[in-house]
Enzyme design. Structure first.
Site, PDB file in Angstrom:
ATOM      1  N   SER A 291       1.042  -1.176  -0.060  1.00  0.00           N
ATOM      2  CA  SER A 291       0.089  -0.133  -0.022  1.00  0.00           C
ATOM      3  C   SER A 291       0.825   1.302   0.076  1.00  0.00           C
ATOM      4  O   SER A 291       1.773   1.617  -0.929  1.00  0.00           O
ATOM      5  CB  SER A 291      -0.810   0.041   1.176  1.00  0.00           C
ATOM      6  OG  SER A 291      -1.743   0.899   1.128  1.00  0.00           O
TER       7      SER A 291
ATOM      8  N   ASP B  43      -3.043   6.503  -3.481  1.00  0.00           N
ATOM      9  CA  ASP B  43      -2.032   5.614  -2.955  1.00  0.00           C
ATOM     10  C   ASP B  43      -1.510   4.822  -3.710  1.00  0.00           C
ATOM     11  O   ASP B  43      -1.680   4.570  -5.013  1.00  0.00           O
ATOM     12  CB  ASP B  43      -2.581   5.212  -1.451  1.00  0.00           C
ATOM     13  CG  ASP B  43      -3.215   3.962  -1.700  1.00  0.00           C
ATOM     14  OD1 ASP B  43      -3.874   3.728  -2.615  1.00  0.00           O
ATOM     15  OD2 ASP B  43      -3.486   3.329  -0.590  1.00  0.00           O
TER      16      ASP B  43
END
Length: 454
Positions: free
Chosen positions: A104, A243
């Site tokens: 992530s 992200d």
């Protein structure tokens, strides 16, 4: 090699690069083999989906993991480079379990795994614990007949599905800055937004696991600076900042100001309730009070959960919720199998803005009723002692609960302190009716959290 620290509350995250990795290819192989037993894949699924983001260790780690799965006699469908929500789409549309290699927003040295059951359903926390336990035991003997691997491109279907969920016909032409942060949005943007009648200005759209321009974490203000500057330079209507694995999307208005994820949650919730009256919306414990207020005013039902996609997805399924949002810019949709997708949230914002004659700063104002602190992180030697100091200081000043860390709520303010699910931090969130009151409570709580031990 596997260290116990890589197993977090909702997924796996750990360093794979450098002289002191926390897990390696042998560890990935062991996790793949363990997953087969924990998910009972030889009995319940015809194959396991595997995807990966652009991280440097992605190819070698995902291949090792897949070999572990194949060794137990289970087939692999490799979707290749993908955003996390693209993997969720594959799981939902093909009704198969999945594993996504991504860390992530973490720095380049990290990699990780996110899992889902068939239909993009979340795994139970107990299943992750069992994977951790089994992966640290001797690897089981290979099956007599190993599984087979094949590749499948799911990007076209992903884009078609998302574009079919939001009505974008007749909207005004918008100028949109999209900052992919060298993450997987650079892979998905052309297939989704690239097909729309927009003036699209892309920033850092080449997937690059070294993150040469800025870290892939839009929660940190310094990672929004380039998109904010681009909005002003190009007189854009808004910016979208994704992200690393593109399952989250931050929104910036035409002034270069952040539209908080809670405000975006309230905006999308209102739109979904206009489409389906009386529907249920989920938010987490530290989402702005604006969200439940607006949901109730629009005739909807609200369910509040703990922070984390496992809890939100479970609540979405239990209550048949149409939509869910978190303060961290995770947005969940019933029509996306209850899973989170930053790209679908972006499409909703574009539709709302494109049908309005107002700039985004004015359109969003009615959905933002409180002054937020944003999430403030502190590294402390003794998290329990820090929480105790805050609770003692705020005792008698508001209602206290421990649903997710410590929350103290007054009549027009609240303070929440909770341990991170992924990092050794305490996270503070404060909200109040006025900026001055918020700052006062924020500074008091921070001083207590960061005080030197007695």
């Amino acid at each position: 090699m596997i260290t116990s620290t890589i197993f977090k509350a909702n997924d796996i995250r750990g360093v794979t690069e450098g002289s002191e990795p926390e897990w390696d290819e042998a560890g990935a192989y062991a996790i793949g083999a363990a997953l087969v037993d924990v998910f009972d894949l030889t009995r319940t699924a015809s194959a396991l989906l595997v995807g990966r983001d652009m991280r440097i260790s992605g190819p070698r780690m995902s291949v090792a993991f897949a070999e572990g799965v194949l060794s137990r006699g289970v087939d692999i469908i490799d979707v290749g480079l993908a955003s996390t929500d693209e993997l969720w789409f594959a799981s939902g549309s093909l009704d198969l379990p999945g594993a996504m290699f991504t860390a992530s927003h973490n720095p380049a040295a990290y990699n990780g795994l996110k899992f889902c059951l068939a239909g993009a359903k979340p795994i139970a926390p107990a299943q992750l614990v069992e994977i951790a336990e089994r992966a640290r035991e001797p690897v089981p003997a290979p099956a007599a007949a190993p599984g087979r691997r094949r590749e499948q491109d799911v990007l076209p279907g992903y884009a078609e599905h998302l574009l079919g969920l939001v009505d974008l016909t007749g909207i005004r032409r918008l100028t949109v800055v999209a900052d992919a942060g060298n993450g997987m949005a650079g892979h998905t943007l052309p297939a989704v937004l690239g097909t729309l009648d927009l003036d699209l200005i892309g920033l850092y759209t080449d997937p690059d696991g070294t993150f040469p321009n800025h870290q892939p974490n839009p929660l940190e203000p310094e990672n929004l600076v380039d998109a904010q500057a681009a909005v002003l330079e190009h007189h854009a209507d808004l910016a979208l900042v994704f992200d690393g694995d593109a399952d989250r999307c931050f929104v910036i208005d035409e002034r270069g100001e952040v539209v908080t994820p809670s405000t975006v949650t309230a905006m999308i919730a209102a739109a979904e309730l206009a489409r389906e009256a009386g529907a249920t919306v989920v938010c987490n414990k530290i989402t702005s009070w604006s969200v439940p207020e607006i949901v109730r005013e629009r005739g909807g039902e609200i369910v509040v959960t703990r922070v984390g996609h496992t809890f939100v997805k479970a609540a979405m399924a239990e209550h048949g919720a149409i939509f869910g949002g978190e303060h961290s810019a995770h947005y969940y949709f019933r029509d996306f199998w209850g899973a989170d997708t930053g790209m679908l949230a972006a499409l909703h914002v574009l539709a709302l803005l494109g049908r309005s004659d107002q700039p985004l700063s004015e359109l969003s104002r009615e959905f933002s009723r409180y002054a937020p602190s944003g999430e403030l992180n502190s590294t402390v030697a003794d998290a329990g002692a820090a929480l105790a100091r805050v609770e003692q200081a705020f005792a008698g000043r508001g209602e206290i609960d421990h649903v997710d860390g410590l929350t103290v709520a007054g009549s027009d303010w609240w303070v929440n302190v909770r341990a991170s699910n992924t990092e050794p931090l305490l996270r503070l969130n404060v909200e109040a009716a006025t900026p001055a009151r918020m700052a006062e409570l924020r500074d008091e709580a921070l001083a207590l959290i960061r005080a030197a031990p007695d």
